[in-house]
Design a protein around this motif. Structure first.
Motif, short mmCIF file in Angstrom:
data_model
loop_
_atom_site.label_atom_id
_atom_site.label_comp_id
_atom_site.label_asym_id
_atom_site.label_seq_id
_atom_site.Cartn_x
_atom_site.Cartn_y
_atom_site.Cartn_z
N ARG A 122 11.62 7.95 0.71
CA ARG A 122 10.45 8.64 1.23
C ARG A 122 9.14 8.13 0.63
NH1 ARG A 122 9.29 11.31 5.78
NH2 ARG A 122 11.42 12.13 5.68
N ASP A 123 9.09 7.96 -0.68
CA ASP A 123 7.84 7.51 -1.31
C ASP A 123 7.42 6.14 -0.80
OD1 ASP A 123 7.45 9.78 -2.86
OD2 ASP A 123 8.56 8.99 -4.56
N ASP A 124 8.39 5.22 -0.70
CA ASP A 124 8.05 3.87 -0.24
C ASP A 124 7.68 3.87 1.23
OD1 ASP A 124 8.37 2.54 -2.69
OD2 ASP A 124 10.54 2.46 -2.44
N LEU A 125 8.36 4.68 2.04
CA LEU A 125 8.02 4.76 3.46
C LEU A 125 6.62 5.33 3.65
CD1 LEU A 125 11.37 6.02 5.05
CD2 LEU A 125 10.44 3.69 5.04
N GLN A 126 6.28 6.32 2.86
CA GLN A 126 4.93 6.88 2.96
C GLN A 126 3.88 5.85 2.54
OE1 GLN A 126 5.36 10.44 0.59
NE2 GLN A 126 5.91 11.69 2.38
N PHE A 127 4.21 5.02 1.56
CA PHE A 127 3.30 3.94 1.17
C PHE A 127 3.07 2.99 2.33
CE2 PHE A 127 3.08 -0.51 -0.16
CZ PHE A 127 1.87 -0.52 -0.83
N PHE A 128 4.15 2.54 2.98
CA PHE A 128 4.00 1.62 4.11
C PHE A 128 3.25 2.28 5.26
CE2 PHE A 128 7.74 -0.59 2.19
CZ PHE A 128 7.10 -1.80 2.00
N SER A 129 3.51 3.56 5.48
CA SER A 129 2.82 4.27 6.55
C SER A 129 1.32 4.35 6.28
CB SER A 129 3.41 5.68 6.69
OG SER A 129 2.78 6.39 7.74
N LYS A 130 0.97 4.56 5.03
CA LYS A 130 -0.45 4.67 4.66
C LYS A 130 -1.15 3.31 4.67
CE LYS A 130 -3.43 6.06 0.79
NZ LYS A 130 -3.44 6.60 -0.60
N MET A 131 -0.47 2.28 4.18
CA MET A 131 -1.13 1.00 3.96
C MET A 131 -1.01 0.03 5.13
SD MET A 131 -2.49 1.54 1.06
CE MET A 131 -3.11 -0.10 0.73
N PRO B 275 6.88 -9.54 -6.58
CA PRO B 275 7.57 -8.25 -6.72
C PRO B 275 6.82 -7.23 -7.55
CG PRO B 275 9.12 -10.07 -6.98
CD PRO B 275 7.74 -10.67 -6.97
N ARG B 276 5.82 -7.67 -8.34
CA ARG B 276 5.06 -6.72 -9.15
C ARG B 276 3.99 -5.97 -8.35
NH1 ARG B 276 3.82 -9.62 -14.95
NH2 ARG B 276 5.81 -10.73 -15.19
N THR B 277 3.76 -6.39 -7.12
CA THR B 277 2.79 -5.66 -6.30
C THR B 277 3.46 -4.42 -5.72
OG1 THR B 277 3.38 -6.82 -4.26
CG2 THR B 277 1.69 -7.84 -5.66
N ASN B 278 2.63 -3.44 -5.36
CA ASN B 278 3.18 -2.22 -4.75
C ASN B 278 3.97 -2.55 -3.48
OD1 ASN B 278 2.17 -0.42 -6.63
ND2 ASN B 278 0.25 -0.10 -5.53
N ASP C 173 7.00 0.39 -13.76
CA ASP C 173 8.20 -0.34 -14.18
C ASP C 173 9.09 -0.73 -13.00
OD1 ASP C 173 9.32 2.05 -13.42
OD2 ASP C 173 10.23 2.52 -15.36
N GLY C 174 8.59 -0.55 -11.78
CA GLY C 174 9.35 -0.94 -10.61
C GLY C 174 10.32 0.12 -10.09
N SER C 175 10.51 1.22 -10.81
CA SER C 175 11.46 2.23 -10.38
C SER C 175 10.93 3.09 -9.24
CB SER C 175 11.86 3.14 -11.56
OG SER C 175 10.73 3.83 -12.07
N ILE C 176 9.62 3.06 -9.02
CA ILE C 176 8.98 3.86 -7.99
C ILE C 176 7.63 3.23 -7.69
CG2 ILE C 176 7.84 5.43 -9.63
CD1 ILE C 176 8.49 7.74 -7.69
N VAL C 177 7.10 3.51 -6.51
CA VAL C 177 5.83 2.90 -6.13
C VAL C 177 4.66 3.45 -6.95
CG1 VAL C 177 5.27 4.56 -4.29
CG2 VAL C 177 4.47 2.17 -4.11
N HIS C 178 4.81 4.67 -7.48
CA HIS C 178 3.72 5.30 -8.22
C HIS C 178 3.69 4.82 -9.68
CE1 HIS C 178 3.43 7.84 -4.74
NE2 HIS C 178 4.64 8.32 -4.93
N ASN C 179 2.49 4.84 -10.25
CA ASN C 179 2.31 4.52 -11.67
C ASN C 179 2.32 5.80 -12.50
OD1 ASN C 179 1.73 1.83 -10.80
ND2 ASN C 179 -0.42 2.40 -10.50
N ILE C 180 2.53 5.64 -13.80
CA ILE C 180 2.30 6.75 -14.71
C ILE C 180 1.07 6.41 -15.54
CG2 ILE C 180 3.77 5.89 -16.61
CD1 ILE C 180 4.56 8.92 -16.95
N GLN C 181 0.27 7.41 -15.79
CA GLN C 181 -0.96 7.20 -16.55
C GLN C 181 -0.70 7.43 -18.03
OE1 GLN C 181 -5.14 8.19 -15.26
NE2 GLN C 181 -4.77 9.96 -16.58
N GLY D 90 7.32 -4.46 -4.36
CA GLY D 90 8.21 -3.54 -5.06
C GLY D 90 8.86 -2.58 -4.08
N ALA D 91 8.06 -2.06 -3.14
CA ALA D 91 8.59 -1.13 -2.13
C ALA D 91 9.56 -1.84 -1.19
CB ALA D 91 7.43 -0.51 -1.35
N VAL D 92 9.23 -3.06 -0.75
CA VAL D 92 10.13 -3.81 0.13
C VAL D 92 11.49 -4.01 -0.52
CG1 VAL D 92 10.59 -6.10 1.09
CG2 VAL D 92 8.37 -5.03 1.47
#
Length: 465
Positions: free
Chosen positions: A281-290, A128-131, A44-52, A134-136
């Motif tokens: 932190r979550d978004d920074l870790q995403f950028f660091s990983k990707m 904006p719907r991409t990870n 839903d855009g509130s965080i980079v992670h999805n819920i299953q 959304g993080a940017v």
């Protein structure tokens, strides 16, 4: 406070799963499974992670499940339980699913694969719907909030400076004209020039390149102010570092000289980096990983080092003595390029650098002139990877010096009367600087193209969306 009838994904991922019924709403990233079970990844855009979301096909209409495709918008309700699989702490066992909006899998452009940045710029309405984006844009929000918070806590007042202006702060002439004249039937003066007396404002006007000049007026009354708004440059530069429309943060401070200006710039930018590390932190870790494995180390590098302070002249001597072959040759009096700035930060000092006392001939008219009559109290803050991130100066507060410099640079003195007049009535030493907001976001995210840190980039030949 508004009470929602659903819970954000960000909150659900940190909630204690006790089998309580929850409702989540968002957009489907993927759907997979078999005849016995279906797994839906929702964001839903509130965080980079999805819920299953786990759905039993026997409990739902097959046509409904078939319509849950990548890009569809849905609501799901069911108990929140601890996830049996790896990769997520909790999941929702769906009892109800409602589709708000379908997405034709044959036409929806954001399927589960890597897309190039160039392609995503062509669909800026969906990116904006991409990870990544959304993080940017979450980080962009957090940095904007941190800027306002910093200045508010330090006693600055937020001043709204005009977007439509008759002055050219930089004196470069690369401005967008604003007019309501009929371009097919422009009124002319007897000598053939455009008659701006008939224009909406009765004079020639443009989109602002900076709120600095008006900001100085505010500082000379309120002591410490800042502006934060859009600025425009009609510069035909198609590079990863330039935009025609971008946002600037510009504090102006009465009674600050160059040292206090440098102190503020260092403290300010460190506070923004610290805020990003604490809240993104979550978004920074995403950028660091990707994208950039060194990103978080580079942010700590800025935070943990005192900035080196030195003159432009000293920097030129270091660059010449380095023995490196530069794409742009170095000599005293020439403007430093990104390759020079990054060498000083990344290789020579291995620390952020603030350069001061630039040749006056390469700097703007409003900078305080030193006694040597060759240099001005300008300053640039240099960061790893991007070079200059802040540019500023002690402003020239002496009327005679300022008026003479305006004449030397052939600027229209009659249009600057109001700016000069502040030097007649209660003038005071004052300073300020500008931080390009998109340059900051480039540094915080590790992205490499400035078009990818603003929602709808404006560049030469491109004003889509």
């Amino acid at each position: 406070m508004v009470t929602l009838n659903h819970t954000k994904v960000k909150e659900l991922l940190t909630a204690e799963p006790k089998g309580q019924d929850v409702t989540v709403k968002g957009w489907v990233r993927t759907r997979r499974g078999s005849k016995k079970i279906a797994f839906i990844a929702l964001n839903d855009g509130s965080i980079v992670h999805n819920i299953q979301i786990v759905a039993d096909p026997a409990a739902f209409d097959p046509d409904l499940l078939k319509s849950i495709t990548t890009g569809a918008c849905i609501r799901a309700t069911g108990p929140l339980v601890r996830s049996a699989g790896s990769g997520q702490p909790v999941e929702i066992q769906a009892k109800e699913i409602e589709i708000y909006g379908h997405a034709d899998p044959e036409k929806y452009p954001l399927q589960k694969k890597r897309h190039s940045m160039e392609f995503l710029r062509e669909i800026a309405h969906l990116r904006p719907r991409t990870n990544t984006f959304g993080a940017v844009f979450r980080i962009r929000h957090h940095m904007a909030y941190a800027i306002h918070q910093y200045f508010n806590e330090n006693g600055f007042f937020y001043l709204h400076t005009p977007i439509i202006t008759g002055s050219d702060c930089e004196g470069a002439g690369e401005m967008f004209h604003v007019t309501n004249l009929d371009l097919n039937r422009l009124p002319k003066t007897p000598d053939g020039a455009i008659d701006y007396n008939q224009d909406f404002f009765g004079r020639e006007t443009n989109l602002t390149v900076s709120g600095q000049l008006e900001g100085e007026l505010g500082a000379l009354a309120l002591s410490e102010i800042y502006t934060f708004g859009p600025t425009f440059r009609a510069e035909n530069s198609n590079t990863p570092r330039h935009l025609a429309e971008f946002w600037m943060v510009e504090p102006e401070m009465a009674f600050y000289e160059i040292k206090e200006n440098m102190d503020l710039a260092e403290d300010f930018v460190k506070s923004l980096v610290r805020y990003a590390l604490d809240h993104c932190r979550d978004d920074l870790q995403f950028f660091s990983k990707m994208y950039d494995p060194e990103l978080i180390d580079r942010l700590h590098f800025v935070l943990e080092n005192s900035f080196i302070r030195m003159s432009y002249t000293e920097a030129v001597e270091i660059l010449i003595k380095s023995g490196k072959k530069w794409e742009f040759p170095v000599s005293w009096g020439s403007d430093l390029q990104a390759e020079h700035e990054r060498y000083l930060v990344e290789q020579h000092f291995k620390k952020p650098v603030i350069l001061t006392d630039y040749p006056k001939d390469i700097k703007a008219f409003y900078m305080y002139q030193n006694e040597d009559n060759k240099t001005v109290r300008g300053m640039d803050v240099l960061f790893p990877k991007i070079g200059e991130i802040i540019g500023g100066s002690q402003r020239e507060h002496r009327y005679d010096y300022l008026a003479r410099r305006i004449r030397e640079m052939n600027l229209p003195e009659k249009d600057m009367w109001w700016y000069l007049e502040t030097r007649r009535f209660g003038t005071a030493p004052h300073s300020g600087f500008g931080l390009g907001f998109e340059r900051l976001i480039l540094f915080i995210t590790g992205m490499t193209n400035i078009r990818d840190v603003i929602p709808f980039p404006r560049t030469p030949k491109n004003a889509n969306f």
